[in-house]
Design a protein around this motif. Structure first.
Motif, PDB file in Angstrom:
ATOM      1  N   LYS A  94      -2.303  -4.383   9.328  1.00 57.13           N
ATOM      2  CA  LYS A  94      -0.917  -4.193   8.887  1.00 57.13           C
ATOM      3  C   LYS A  94       0.057  -4.528  10.008  1.00 57.13           C
ATOM      4  O   LYS A  94       1.078  -5.202   9.788  1.00 57.13           O
ATOM      5  CB  LYS A  94      -0.715  -2.748   8.415  1.00 57.13           C
ATOM      6  N   ARG A  95      -0.243  -4.089  11.225  1.00 59.64           N
ATOM      7  CA  ARG A  95       0.625  -4.317  12.374  1.00 59.64           C
ATOM      8  C   ARG A  95       0.798  -5.804  12.665  1.00 59.64           C
ATOM      9  O   ARG A  95       1.876  -6.258  13.040  1.00 59.64           O
ATOM     10  CB  ARG A  95       0.040  -3.611  13.601  1.00 59.64           C
ATOM     11  N   ARG A 122      -7.463  -1.101   9.696  1.00 67.11           N
ATOM     12  CA  ARG A 122      -6.430  -1.280   8.673  1.00 67.11           C
ATOM     13  C   ARG A 122      -5.041  -1.240   9.289  1.00 67.11           C
ATOM     14  O   ARG A 122      -4.148  -2.009   8.903  1.00 67.11           O
ATOM     15  CB  ARG A 122      -6.573  -0.206   7.592  1.00 67.11           C
ATOM     16  N   LYS A 123      -4.849  -0.369  10.264  1.00 66.86           N
ATOM     17  CA  LYS A 123      -3.565  -0.301  10.955  1.00 66.86           C
ATOM     18  C   LYS A 123      -3.297  -1.593  11.727  1.00 66.86           C
ATOM     19  O   LYS A 123      -2.167  -2.080  11.756  1.00 66.86           O
ATOM     20  CB  LYS A 123      -3.545   0.902  11.903  1.00 66.86           C
ATOM     21  N   GLY A 125       0.495  -8.214  10.448  1.00 65.89           N
ATOM     22  CA  GLY A 125       0.971  -8.957   9.293  1.00 65.89           C
ATOM     23  C   GLY A 125      -0.092  -9.798   8.623  1.00 65.89           C
ATOM     24  O   GLY A 125       0.210 -10.796   7.960  1.00 65.89           O
ATOM     25  N   TRP A 126      -1.376  -9.400   8.787  1.00 70.61           N
ATOM     26  CA  TRP A 126      -2.472 -10.138   8.169  1.00 70.61           C
ATOM     27  C   TRP A 126      -2.731  -9.588   6.768  1.00 70.61           C
ATOM     28  O   TRP A 126      -1.900  -8.898   6.208  1.00 70.61           O
ATOM     29  CB  TRP A 126      -3.728 -10.019   9.030  1.00 70.61           C
ATOM     30  N   GLY A 127      -3.877  -9.935   6.208  1.00 70.89           N
ATOM     31  CA  GLY A 127      -4.240  -9.420   4.894  1.00 70.89           C
ATOM     32  C   GLY A 127      -3.649 -10.202   3.744  1.00 70.89           C
ATOM     33  O   GLY A 127      -3.694  -9.763   2.592  1.00 70.89           O
ATOM     34  N   LYS A 128      -3.098 -11.373   4.041  1.00 64.61           N
ATOM     35  CA  LYS A 128      -2.555 -12.239   2.995  1.00 64.61           C
ATOM     36  C   LYS A 128      -2.817 -13.684   3.387  1.00 64.61           C
ATOM     37  O   LYS A 128      -3.040 -13.990   4.560  1.00 64.61           O
ATOM     38  CB  LYS A 128      -1.061 -11.994   2.809  1.00 64.61           C
TER      39      LYS A 128
END
Length: 212
Positions: free
Chosen positions: A168-169, A164-165, A171-174
């Motif tokens: 986030k680092r 998860r880190k 800039g993924w997840g979208k």
């Protein structure tokens, strides 16, 4: 034939189940050939259609194995069944997995030791074989993609927190993230060390250090 962009975690097609292939036609042949080309350009050992933005139940592989299965192949509308997955924690030295849709990252994951694969080729001929070891891992990884599951979704609590880190680092997840093999730098560093990997070790080396 063409190399296609590989989409990154967060793209919706990676997070939903893919549709059955119903038309075994020229478009399907082109898709499979493009997947081979894209996988080669990415120095991959496997690739599922959702990873190039196509929500169909198709995956390909290019991986040495001890199971008498051709080094390169594809399967359409597959079913993959496995032996029991051990409960113990994965060994980070021997069971670290990567994914072309999670470029440059890798995390330990316990998988089943064997996998039974049944499906069809582009000519609608039956394909059936048993896979073991890292080849079995590849089959499970690609089949997961067809069901909307990334290997990140299977990590234990410790590794999931790290993943998860990393998401986030980076800039993924979208939606909207992708990279183009052969044009963008290889996220797993094979541009730098490909000359040091001989053909005998290719499948094992890449399974550990890059993606599927």
């Amino acid at each position: 034939m063409a190399v296609r962009p590989i989409v990154i975690a967060g793209e919706p097609v990676l997070h939903r189940a893919s549709a059955l292939v119903t038309e075994f036609d020229g478009d399907l042949r082109t898709l499979v050939q493009d997947m081979y080309e894209t996988n080669d350009a990415a120095n991959g050992v496997g690739l599922a259609a959702p990873q190039i933005g196509v929500g169909l139940r198709v995956f390909i592989w290019k991986m040495e194995n001890q199971d008498g299965v051709p080094t390169q192949g594809h399967v359409i509308n597959p079913t993959v069944t496995t032996s029991r997955i051990p409960r113990e924690r994965p060994d980070p030295r021997e069971e670290t997995e990567g994914c072309l849709s999670v470029p440059g990252e890798s995390f330990p994951l316990k998988r089943a030791a064997t996998a039974h694969v049944v499906g069809f080729d582009v000519d609608q001929r039956l394909i059936e074989f048993d896979a073991t070891g890292w080849f079995a891992r590849c089959m499970q990884h690609e089949y997961d993609h067809l069901n909307g599951t990334l290997y990140l979704d299977r990590l234990d609590d410790r590794q999931s927190k790290k993943a998860r880190k990393a998401v986030k680092r980076n800039g993924w997840g979208k939606p909207g993230g992708s990279w183009l093999p052969g044009v963008d730098p290889d996220p797993f560093g094979h541009d730098e060390d490909v000359d040091r990997v001989d053909e005998h070790d290719r499948g094992h080396e890449h399974a550990h250090s890059e993606g599927m």
